[in-house]
Scaffold this motif. Structure first.
Motif, PDB file in Angstrom:
ATOM      1  N   UNK A 262      50.923  30.372  48.171  1.00  0.00           N
ATOM      2  CA  UNK A 262      49.787  30.262  47.250  1.00  0.00           C
ATOM      3  C   UNK A 262      48.470  30.795  47.799  1.00  0.00           C
ATOM      4  N   UNK A 263      48.414  31.182  49.070  1.00  0.00           N
ATOM      5  CA  UNK A 263      47.146  31.656  49.631  1.00  0.00           C
ATOM      6  C   UNK A 263      46.790  33.056  49.140  1.00  0.00           C
ATOM      7  N   UNK A 264      45.486  33.313  49.047  1.00  0.00           N
ATOM      8  CA  UNK A 264      44.977  34.661  48.801  1.00  0.00           C
ATOM      9  C   UNK A 264      43.650  34.804  49.553  1.00  0.00           C
ATOM     10  N   UNK A 265      43.252  36.025  49.783  1.00  0.00           N
ATOM     11  CA  UNK A 265      42.002  36.311  50.507  1.00  0.00           C
ATOM     12  C   UNK A 265      41.932  35.555  51.839  1.00  0.00           C
ATOM     13  N   UNK A 266      40.993  34.635  52.001  1.00  0.00           N
ATOM     14  CA  UNK A 266      40.783  34.000  53.305  1.00  0.00           C
ATOM     15  C   UNK A 266      41.992  33.172  53.753  1.00  0.00           C
ATOM     16  N   UNK A 287      43.092  29.521  47.670  1.00  0.00           N
ATOM     17  CA  UNK A 287      44.244  29.538  46.747  1.00  0.00           C
ATOM     18  C   UNK A 287      43.749  29.581  45.299  1.00  0.00           C
ATOM     19  N   UNK A 288      43.225  30.743  44.921  1.00  0.00           N
ATOM     20  CA  UNK A 288      42.561  30.893  43.623  1.00  0.00           C
ATOM     21  C   UNK A 288      43.521  30.911  42.433  1.00  0.00           C
ATOM     22  N   UNK A 289      44.815  31.142  42.678  1.00  0.00           N
ATOM     23  CA  UNK A 289      45.762  31.268  41.570  1.00  0.00           C
ATOM     24  C   UNK A 289      46.621  30.028  41.362  1.00  0.00           C
ATOM     25  N   UNK A 290      46.600  29.092  42.318  1.00  0.00           N
ATOM     26  CA  UNK A 290      47.553  27.988  42.287  1.00  0.00           C
ATOM     27  C   UNK A 290      47.362  27.063  41.087  1.00  0.00           C
ATOM     28  N   UNK A 291      46.125  26.764  40.733  1.00  0.00           N
ATOM     29  CA  UNK A 291      45.876  25.827  39.636  1.00  0.00           C
ATOM     30  C   UNK A 291      46.388  26.398  38.317  1.00  0.00           C
ATOM     31  N   UNK A 292      46.124  27.678  38.090  1.00  0.00           N
ATOM     32  CA  UNK A 292      46.634  28.325  36.877  1.00  0.00           C
ATOM     33  C   UNK A 292      48.160  28.421  36.919  1.00  0.00           C
ATOM     34  N   UNK A 293      48.690  28.716  38.093  1.00  0.00           N
ATOM     35  CA  UNK A 293      50.139  28.851  38.293  1.00  0.00           C
ATOM     36  C   UNK A 293      50.885  27.554  37.974  1.00  0.00           C
ATOM     37  N   UNK A 294      50.204  26.410  38.185  1.00  0.00           N
ATOM     38  CA  UNK A 294      50.831  25.113  37.945  1.00  0.00           C
ATOM     39  C   UNK A 294      50.443  24.518  36.587  1.00  0.00           C
ATOM     40  N   UNK A 295      49.855  25.352  35.720  1.00  0.00           N
ATOM     41  CA  UNK A 295      49.621  24.905  34.350  1.00  0.00           C
ATOM     42  C   UNK A 295      48.194  24.558  34.003  1.00  0.00           C
ATOM     43  N   UNK A 296      47.271  24.726  34.934  1.00  0.00           N
ATOM     44  CA  UNK A 296      45.863  24.450  34.653  1.00  0.00           C
ATOM     45  C   UNK A 296      45.135  25.700  34.210  1.00  0.00           C
ATOM     46  N   UNK A 297      43.819  25.545  33.970  1.00  0.00           N
ATOM     47  CA  UNK A 297      43.037  26.732  33.645  1.00  0.00           C
ATOM     48  C   UNK A 297      42.672  27.440  34.954  1.00  0.00           C
ATOM     49  N   UNK A 298      42.383  28.715  34.869  1.00  0.00           N
ATOM     50  CA  UNK A 298      42.071  29.500  36.071  1.00  0.00           C
ATOM     51  C   UNK A 298      40.899  28.865  36.818  1.00  0.00           C
TER      52      UNK A 298
END
Length: 430
Positions: A262-266, A287-298
């Motif tokens: 789930x990590x990105x960038x730093x 981890x900028x994508x994890x919340x959206x990936x698990x069903x939340x908003x970006x």
């Protein structure tokens, strides 16, 4: 009959050891409270799908290390192997973003991974995590790193090294992974067995290989820094600049990728230079994508986790625990005296004094020796004579001064007793 022993990879934390755990926990919680981070507690088991989708199906954690089972309702359950996925699930489920856009959270508790046990690494282990949810700003990354470093500094641990890298965004990594795959394919026969498996599904994880020959091959491999988008490079430069402003030294490690998808960038790790077993004591990243990936908003986020067993190994010899003491030790002899002692115990408990009642049948001499051994500030003595006269004797241990009062006077002398306890604490450095 054979003894039942603790399961391999688990460890009892006995009272003497627990003092160090509590000391560290209190230090850290005070520090994080000052930074306005709120504690959050999530269940120790979750739906396995949370980790399959969050951590990544091709990671070692999901493939090899999770304690996964079906419960009596045939639900696929996993004992949590790390903390961030559970925090994200709680953030989404409880609609925390509706109350506040930015969430500064921390957690502490047991995690579970089926790994080979060694010093500082157990199958049930403990992590403390810091999560900053809701900001894309490079200052959020720097704040999390700063807090992690501050935790180590607060425990007088300064012989540390911060490794940092940018692993870019998904699009950057997709291009990079194809180039890395092409490069490593020509050395396929020379790679270690784990790296051969990763080459198909998760080639970027090969960068984290501990195999000497694989690392030699990687020395000439393409670097992810050459594939970063302008946005990712700008973000990384800003993080490094803020770290300089905070006077935090760092080392850019191009092979640092971390073990979670789930990590990105730093991405960063803090390592000890005086290793006692595992040298990585803290790891984290964005981890900028994890919340959206698990069903939340970006929702962007950044965080880190510290292994508390490893932290304790490093910090224990530098910790000076406060002296052990109790306020009152109650010594009694005779049935009526025992009853009076229980009443006194109840009065003192209600006033939140720290006390212990002697339940042996030893003589007063031995009971008073126990009071000394326990670090009692005062010993309350009740024998047949005191019962007959309706009195309580109080012996102040450091001066050996003794005073008597009726039980009724005792019950109405709480403020006096508190002042005396504080006085003796101050002169005896309790």
């Amino acid at each position: 009959m054979a003894k039942i022993q603790a399961i391999r990879g688990t460890k009892d934390i006995l009272p003497d050891e627990l003092q160090y755990w509590e000391f560290i926990h209190n230090k850290i919680s005070n520090l994080l409270e000052c930074a306005n981070y709120q504690e959050i507690r999530t269940p120790i088991f979750e739906s396995s799908d949370l980790y399959d989708r969050g951590i990544g199906k091709h990671t070692d954690i999901v493939n090899k290390e999770m304690y996964r089972f079906h419960d009596r309702s045939n639900r696929d359950i996993t004992l949590r192997p790390e903390g961030t996925a559970g925090i994200v699930r709680a953030f989404i489920e409880n609609k925390m973003s509706y109350h506040q856009n930015l969430q500064r959270l921390w957690y502490s508790g047991p995690m579970f991974r089926y790994e080979r046990p060694q010093n500082g690494r157990q199958r049930q282990f403990h992590q403390l995590g810091i999560e900053f949810i809701g900001s894309l700003d490079a200052r959020a990354d720097s704040e999390v790193i700063h807090l992690a470093i501050s935790i180590f500094n607060s425990l007088n641990l300064t012989d540390l090294k911060l490794d940092i890298n940018s692993i870019g965004k998904i699009e950057d990594r997709s291009i990079y992974q194809a180039k890395l795959q092409d490069y490593l394919q020509q050395y396929y026969d020379d790679l270690d067995p784990d790296s051969k498996k990763r080459l198909i599904n998760n080639p970027i994880r090969i960068l984290d290989s501990k195999n000497t020959n694989t690392q030699r091959i990687l020395s000439e491999a393409p670097k992810i820094s050459n594939f970063l988008s302008l946005e990712s490079q700008k973000h990384f430069d800003a993080v490094c600049n803020y770290l300089k402003l905070l006077d935090i030294s760092y080392n850019i490690n191009n092979n640092l990728v971390r073990g979670l998808d789930y990590y990105n960038d730093t991405a960063f790790e803090i390592k000890t230079l005086t290793s006692k077993g595992q040298d990585t004591v803290c790891g984290g990243g964005r981890y900028d994508n994890l919340i959206e990936q698990l069903g939340g908003i970006e929702t962007p986020a950044v965080g880190c986790a510290i292994g508390l067993e490893r932290l304790l190994l490093l910090a224990k010899e530098k910790i000076e625990l406060p002296n052990k003491y109790i306020d009152f030790y109650i010594a009694t002899q005779g049935e009526k005296a025992n009853e009076a002692g229980m009443k006194i115990m109840n009065v003192l408990h209600q006033q939140l004094f720290k006390i212990e009642i002697d339940v042996s049948t030893s003589n007063f001499g031995k009971q008073i020796k126990q009071a000394n051994k326990k670090g009692a500030i005062a010993c309350i003595i009740i024998g047949n004579k005191e019962v007959e006269q309706g009195l309580v004797s109080i012996k102040w241990m450091s001066t050996q001064q003794q005073e008597s009062m009726t039980i009724m006077q005792f019950e109405h002398s709480i403020s006096y007793l508190k002042k005396k306890i504080l006085f003796y604490k101050s002169i005896n450095s309790y």
